[in-house]
Design a protein around this motif. Structure first.
Motif, PDB file in Angstrom:
ATOM      1  N   ARG A  23       6.611  -7.340  -4.332  1.00  0.00           N
ATOM      2  CA  ARG A  23       7.693  -6.771  -3.401  1.00  0.00           C
ATOM      3  C   ARG A  23       8.772  -5.761  -4.084  1.00  0.00           C
ATOM      4  O   ARG A  23       9.849  -5.736  -3.654  1.00  0.00           O
ATOM      5  N   PRO A  37       9.293  -1.652  -5.877  1.00  0.00           N
ATOM      6  CA  PRO A  37       8.724  -0.244  -5.840  1.00  0.00           C
ATOM      7  C   PRO A  37       7.399  -0.065  -6.608  1.00  0.00           C
ATOM      8  O   PRO A  37       7.605  -0.644  -7.950  1.00  0.00           O
ATOM      9  N   ASP A  58       5.371  -2.131  -0.975  1.00  0.00           N
ATOM     10  CA  ASP A  58       6.431  -1.019  -1.322  1.00  0.00           C
ATOM     11  C   ASP A  58       5.522  -0.074  -2.182  1.00  0.00           C
ATOM     12  O   ASP A  58       6.255  -0.045  -3.385  1.00  0.00           O
ATOM     13  N   CYS A  59       4.760   0.448  -1.806  1.00  0.00           N
ATOM     14  CA  CYS A  59       3.793   1.439  -2.623  1.00  0.00           C
ATOM     15  C   CYS A  59       4.750   2.867  -2.658  1.00  0.00           C
ATOM     16  O   CYS A  59       4.684   3.534  -1.862  1.00  0.00           O
TER      17      CYS A  59
END
Length: 319
Positions: free
Chosen positions: A236, A238, A264-265
């Motif tokens: 979770r 970035p 959160d790609c």
């Protein structure tokens, strides 16, 4: 045109080396490059590799970062584990030990993993140490499951036969022996793009052939059964992804699946003509992506508190 890699043997010199102690007592060799107090970057290498796989990134980043690299158990100078010591949980345990040994409580770092190193981060996604320290992640040339079914190393149509042959490749027990022209060509076919420069092929061949047989086979068997899809969904922070369009070991289908599943790609970068060994094949691009993550998510680095250590075989041991 990419700059030639430095001559073999001219490795970056670590500012500090230590042994992190994993949950089962395994010792993990750790190198710290750069200056104390600089923004921290932790690099985790892949199957059959070692810390020297990241040499290009170390040289560039250590100028203004603290770069932490370690040998996965059974690789490089980290001792082999007991027979039951190879698993995705062991990968996560070792990463947790490295983070605890090298980062101050609450200190943030950018983590990057290549191949099995990326899988290590996925395996550790729910671990307290990763959640405490990871501010952003880069996944290079990796996947979370279905490695056998999706692999393109065996040049035949998908199906049960190709899957069985790929399993045999991952678990092959034959010693690799010295690097030869034939082994170099085979390694280039299986792991690198067709246009890879000869010096970069030589670098990868030396690294892979140095991996001891028993850990190579043990980890190959772990990869054959890999299922870290849940770990991806729990990562979770970035996360950016890099993949080579000519990667036969973990084809871009894996990277696209990761991009779709990550909470959160930050996006997927597909490197045209590159194979599986992206940090060596395209070192400037991989390093630039790490710097980009540091700039965006880790603008400064806290000073570290001192730690008590014990000297073992010329290295500090940190429990």
């Amino acid at each position: 045109m990419s700059r030639p890699l430095p001559v073999a043997g001219r490795r970056p010199v670590a500012a500090r080396e230590l042994l992190a102690v994993s949950a089962d007592g395994s010792r993990v060799h750790v190198e710290i490059h750069g200056q104390e107090g600089a923004p921290a970057v932790v690099l985790s290498h892949g199957w059959t590799c070692n810390t020297s796989f990241w040499d290009a990134q170390i040289r560039d980043l250590a100028v203004d970062h603290r770069v932490i690299v370690y040998d996965q158990r059974g690789h490089g100078t980290s001792p082999a584990a007991a027979r039951d010591g190879y698993s995705t949980d062991a990968l996560a345990d070792d990463l947790e030990a490295v983070l605890a040994a090298t980062l101050a409580p609450g200190e943030k770092a950018v983590l990057a993993g290549h191949s099995m190193g990326g899988m290590t981060i996925m395996a550790a996604s729910r671990r307290p140490q990763l959640r405490e320290h990871a501010v952003a992640v880069l996944l290079c040339s990796t996947g979370s499951s279905r490695l056998l079914a999706e692999s393109l190393v065996v040049p035949m149509r998908p199906g049960a036969v190709r899957t069985r042959l790929t399993r045999a490749v991952l678990g092959a027990r034959a010693p690799l022996g010295p690097v030869t022209p034939v082994s170099r060509r085979l390694l280039k076919y299986g792991t690198m793009g067709a246009g890879s420069a000869p010096d970069r092929v030589d670098t990868c061949a030396r690294i892979v052939h140095a991996c001891p047989r028993i850990p190579r086979v043990a980890w190959g068997n772990v990869l054959a059964e890999l299922d870290l899809d849940e770990g991806v969904r729990e990562l979770r922070v970035p996360t950016a992804i890099i993949a080579g369009t000519e990667d036969r070991l973990t084809p871009p289908v894996h990277a696209r699946a990761l991009a779709a599943a990550l909470p959160d790609c930050l996006g997927l970068t597909e490197l045209t003509g590159m194979g599986h060994m992206t940090p060596v094949e395209a070192p400037e691009l991989v390093t630039a992506k790490i710097r980009e993550l540091v700039t965006a998510y880790l603008p400064g680095g806290p000073d570290r508190d001192g730690r008590g250590t014990t000297d073992i075989e010329g290295k500090e041991e940190v429990a």
